[in-house]
Write a protein that holds these residues in place. Sequence first.
Motif, PDB file in Angstrom:
ATOM      1  N   GLN A 173       0.826  -1.211   0.000  1.00 55.76           N
ATOM      2  CA  GLN A 173       0.000   0.000   0.000  1.00 55.76           C
ATOM      3  C   GLN A 173       0.858   1.257   0.000  1.00 55.76           C
ATOM      4  OE1 GLN A 173      -2.349  -0.646   3.553  1.00 55.76           O
ATOM      5  NE2 GLN A 173      -4.081  -1.456   2.397  1.00 55.76           N
ATOM      6  N   HIS A 174       1.926   1.260   0.804  1.00 60.29           N
ATOM      7  CA  HIS A 174       2.758   2.454   0.925  1.00 60.29           C
ATOM      8  C   HIS A 174       3.643   2.681  -0.294  1.00 60.29           C
ATOM      9  CE1 HIS A 174       2.306   3.822   5.208  1.00 60.29           C
ATOM     10  NE2 HIS A 174       1.622   2.701   5.224  1.00 60.29           N
ATOM     11  N   THR A 175       4.202   1.619  -0.859  1.00 55.73           N
ATOM     12  CA  THR A 175       5.211   1.797  -1.905  1.00 55.73           C
ATOM     13  C   THR A 175       4.672   1.775  -3.329  1.00 55.73           C
ATOM     14  OG1 THR A 175       5.752  -0.580  -1.965  1.00 55.73           O
ATOM     15  CG2 THR A 175       7.023   0.816  -0.417  1.00 55.73           C
ATOM     16  N   SER A 176       3.492   1.225  -3.547  1.00 51.89           N
ATOM     17  CA  SER A 176       2.950   1.162  -4.914  1.00 51.89           C
ATOM     18  C   SER A 176       2.830   2.570  -5.499  1.00 51.89           C
ATOM     19  CB  SER A 176       1.593   0.462  -4.927  1.00 51.89           C
ATOM     20  OG  SER A 176       1.758  -0.910  -4.708  1.00 51.89           O
ATOM     21  N   GLY A 177       3.231   2.686  -6.757  1.00 48.80           N
ATOM     22  CA  GLY A 177       3.171   3.961  -7.449  1.00 48.80           C
ATOM     23  C   GLY A 177       4.346   4.873  -7.167  1.00 48.80           C
ATOM     24  N   HIS A 178       5.345   4.386  -6.425  1.00 47.17           N
ATOM     25  CA  HIS A 178       6.474   5.221  -6.028  1.00 47.17           C
ATOM     26  C   HIS A 178       7.802   4.627  -6.500  1.00 47.17           C
ATOM     27  CE1 HIS A 178       4.021   7.822  -3.523  1.00 47.17           C
ATOM     28  NE2 HIS A 178       3.444   6.740  -3.033  1.00 47.17           N
ATOM     29  N   HIS A 179       8.851   5.401  -6.346  1.00 49.07           N
ATOM     30  CA  HIS A 179      10.222   4.935  -6.557  1.00 49.07           C
ATOM     31  C   HIS A 179      10.656   4.201  -5.298  1.00 49.07           C
ATOM     32  CE1 HIS A 179      10.004   7.881  -9.744  1.00 49.07           C
ATOM     33  NE2 HIS A 179      11.174   7.480 -10.215  1.00 49.07           N
ATOM     34  N   PRO A 226       5.511  -5.061  -8.875  1.00 44.67           N
ATOM     35  CA  PRO A 226       4.693  -4.309  -9.827  1.00 44.67           C
ATOM     36  C   PRO A 226       4.380  -2.887  -9.356  1.00 44.67           C
ATOM     37  CG  PRO A 226       3.389  -6.000  -8.719  1.00 44.67           C
ATOM     38  CD  PRO A 226       4.805  -6.180  -8.276  1.00 44.67           C
ATOM     39  N   ASP A 227       4.175  -2.002 -10.320  1.00 42.52           N
ATOM     40  CA  ASP A 227       3.716  -0.636 -10.094  1.00 42.52           C
ATOM     41  C   ASP A 227       4.686   0.181  -9.237  1.00 42.52           C
ATOM     42  OD1 ASP A 227       1.957   1.530 -10.390  1.00 42.52           O
ATOM     43  OD2 ASP A 227       0.896   1.045  -8.537  1.00 42.52           O
ATOM     44  N   ARG A 228       5.979  -0.054  -9.400  1.00 45.35           N
ATOM     45  CA  ARG A 228       7.002   0.699  -8.685  1.00 45.35           C
ATOM     46  C   ARG A 228       8.201   0.882  -9.603  1.00 45.35           C
ATOM     47  NH1 ARG A 228       5.265  -2.796  -3.569  1.00 45.35           N
ATOM     48  NH2 ARG A 228       4.233  -3.798  -5.287  1.00 45.35           N
ATOM     49  N   VAL A 229       8.898   2.000  -9.457  1.00 42.93           N
ATOM     50  CA  VAL A 229      10.145   2.237 -10.181  1.00 42.93           C
ATOM     51  C   VAL A 229      11.276   1.760  -9.280  1.00 42.93           C
ATOM     52  CG1 VAL A 229      11.658   3.949 -11.233  1.00 42.93           C
ATOM     53  CG2 VAL A 229       9.166   4.225 -11.396  1.00 42.93           C
ATOM     54  N   HIS A 230      12.039   0.774  -9.747  1.00 40.88           N
ATOM     55  CA  HIS A 230      13.124   0.178  -8.965  1.00 40.88           C
ATOM     56  C   HIS A 230      14.432   0.920  -9.231  1.00 40.88           C
ATOM     57  CE1 HIS A 230      10.099  -2.943  -8.982  1.00 40.88           C
ATOM     58  NE2 HIS A 230      10.785  -3.632  -8.088  1.00 40.88           N
ATOM     59  N   GLY A 253      14.565  -3.290 -16.600  1.00 42.99           N
ATOM     60  CA  GLY A 253      13.504  -2.502 -15.999  1.00 42.99           C
ATOM     61  C   GLY A 253      13.892  -1.747 -14.749  1.00 42.99           C
ATOM     62  N   CYS A 254      15.196  -1.651 -14.442  1.00 43.92           N
ATOM     63  CA  CYS A 254      15.655  -0.975 -13.227  1.00 43.92           C
ATOM     64  C   CYS A 254      16.573   0.187 -13.580  1.00 43.92           C
ATOM     65  CB  CYS A 254      16.430  -1.931 -12.329  1.00 43.92           C
ATOM     66  SG  CYS A 254      15.449  -3.273 -11.673  1.00 43.92           S
ATOM     67  N   ILE A 255      16.597   1.164 -12.708  1.00 47.14           N
ATOM     68  CA  ILE A 255      17.599   2.216 -12.762  1.00 47.14           C
ATOM     69  C   ILE A 255      18.729   1.755 -11.846  1.00 47.14           C
ATOM     70  CG2 ILE A 255      18.096   4.626 -12.217  1.00 47.14           C
ATOM     71  CD1 ILE A 255      15.022   5.145 -12.584  1.00 47.14           C
ATOM     72  N   VAL A 256      19.947   1.702 -12.355  1.00 44.30           N
ATOM     73  CA  VAL A 256      21.082   1.245 -11.562  1.00 44.30           C
ATOM     74  C   VAL A 256      22.004   2.433 -11.310  1.00 44.30           C
ATOM     75  CG1 VAL A 256      23.038  -0.346 -11.445  1.00 44.30           C
ATOM     76  CG2 VAL A 256      20.905  -1.071 -12.531  1.00 44.30           C
ATOM     77  N   VAL A 257      22.365   2.615 -10.029  1.00 42.59           N
ATOM     78  CA  VAL A 257      23.200   3.742  -9.627  1.00 42.59           C
ATOM     79  C   VAL A 257      24.303   3.253  -8.684  1.00 42.59           C
ATOM     80  CG1 VAL A 257      21.313   5.419  -9.906  1.00 42.59           C
ATOM     81  CG2 VAL A 257      21.678   4.315  -7.685  1.00 42.59           C
ATOM     82  N   GLY A 258      25.249   4.138  -8.403  1.00 51.41           N
ATOM     83  CA  GLY A 258      26.374   3.756  -7.558  1.00 51.41           C
ATOM     84  C   GLY A 258      26.356   4.344  -6.156  1.00 51.41           C
ATOM     85  N   SER A 259      25.370   5.219  -5.846  1.00 53.25           N
ATOM     86  CA  SER A 259      25.352   5.848  -4.525  1.00 53.25           C
ATOM     87  C   SER A 259      23.920   6.234  -4.138  1.00 53.25           C
ATOM     88  CB  SER A 259      26.217   7.106  -4.519  1.00 53.25           C
ATOM     89  OG  SER A 259      25.615   8.122  -5.316  1.00 53.25           O
ATOM     90  N   MET A 260      23.738   6.502  -2.845  1.00 49.59           N
ATOM     91  CA  MET A 260      22.435   6.967  -2.365  1.00 49.59           C
ATOM     92  C   MET A 260      22.108   8.335  -2.957  1.00 49.59           C
ATOM     93  SD  MET A 260      19.697   6.387  -0.620  1.00 49.59           S
ATOM     94  CE  MET A 260      20.148   4.938   0.337  1.00 49.59           C
ATOM     95  N   ASP A 310       7.526  11.064  -3.506  1.00 50.35           N
ATOM     96  CA  ASP A 310       8.134  10.369  -2.379  1.00 50.35           C
ATOM     97  C   ASP A 310       9.019   9.240  -2.887  1.00 50.35           C
ATOM     98  OD1 ASP A 310       6.762  11.949  -0.571  1.00 50.35           O
ATOM     99  OD2 ASP A 310       5.165  10.481  -0.250  1.00 50.35           O
ATOM    100  N   ALA A 311      10.106   9.000  -2.175  1.00 50.14           N
ATOM    101  CA  ALA A 311      10.985   7.865  -2.455  1.00 50.14           C
ATOM    102  C   ALA A 311      10.999   6.987  -1.214  1.00 50.14           C
ATOM    103  CB  ALA A 311      12.395   8.347  -2.769  1.00 50.14           C
ATOM    104  N   TYR A 312      10.922   5.680  -1.417  1.00 53.63           N
ATOM    105  CA  TYR A 312      10.966   4.713  -0.321  1.00 53.63           C
ATOM    106  C   TYR A 312      12.274   3.941  -0.387  1.00 53.63           C
ATOM    107  CZ  TYR A 312       6.123   5.475   0.962  1.00 53.63           C
ATOM    108  OH  TYR A 312       4.953   6.042   1.409  1.00 53.63           O
ATOM    109  N   ILE A 313      13.027   3.993   0.695  1.00 54.61           N
ATOM    110  CA  ILE A 313      14.236   3.184   0.831  1.00 54.61           C
ATOM    111  C   ILE A 313      13.808   1.885   1.485  1.00 54.61           C
ATOM    112  CG2 ILE A 313      16.508   3.008   1.916  1.00 54.61           C
ATOM    113  CD1 ILE A 313      16.610   6.122   1.760  1.00 54.61           C
TER     114      ILE A 313
END
Length: 160
Positions: free
Chosen positions: A33-39, A55-59, A72-79, A91-94
């Motif tokens: 419920q909290h993370t759907s539709g978010h990064h 599903p329904d989240r940007v990873h 299907g993911c964005i890959v990065v090297g740092s926070m 909003d972003a969810y860690i």
Amino acid sequence: MVIMIAAAAENDALGKDNDLLWHLPDDFKRFKQHTSGHHIIMGRKTFESFPKPLPDRVHIVITKQKEYRPEGCIVVGSMEEALSRVPANEDAYIIGGGQIYELGMAFADKLDITRVHARFEADAFFPQINPHLWKMTANEFHPKDDRHSYDFSFQAFVRK
């Protein structure tokens, strides 16, 4: 807003051998419920613990592996880079694991914690919540039942 969402035991245990230590259906439902539709921002091991992308989240996956490119993911090297990939008005969810929570604590505005009222042997832990920096704004207790083997509480904290 940057929100860290986690389920952690009384001793801050998160998991062992890249797996969860408990099965709490209401926690899974709340997480969805909290993370759907978010990064959602996570480390590589957390991403690899999923049978498939959620599903329904940007990873957004943080890793030191330069060639790591899951579909299907964005890959990065740092926070910092992960947070820069989230639109300013969203909003972003860690979502973990332990090392990513450690990195994220300095950036978080809110903590959504499912506190599992037990202690576990683990190899991944949530960082201690410093009461001088964080104020608890909600604490909703749920007793164990036929679907939940442990008592747990949904807790919310905001940065002071």
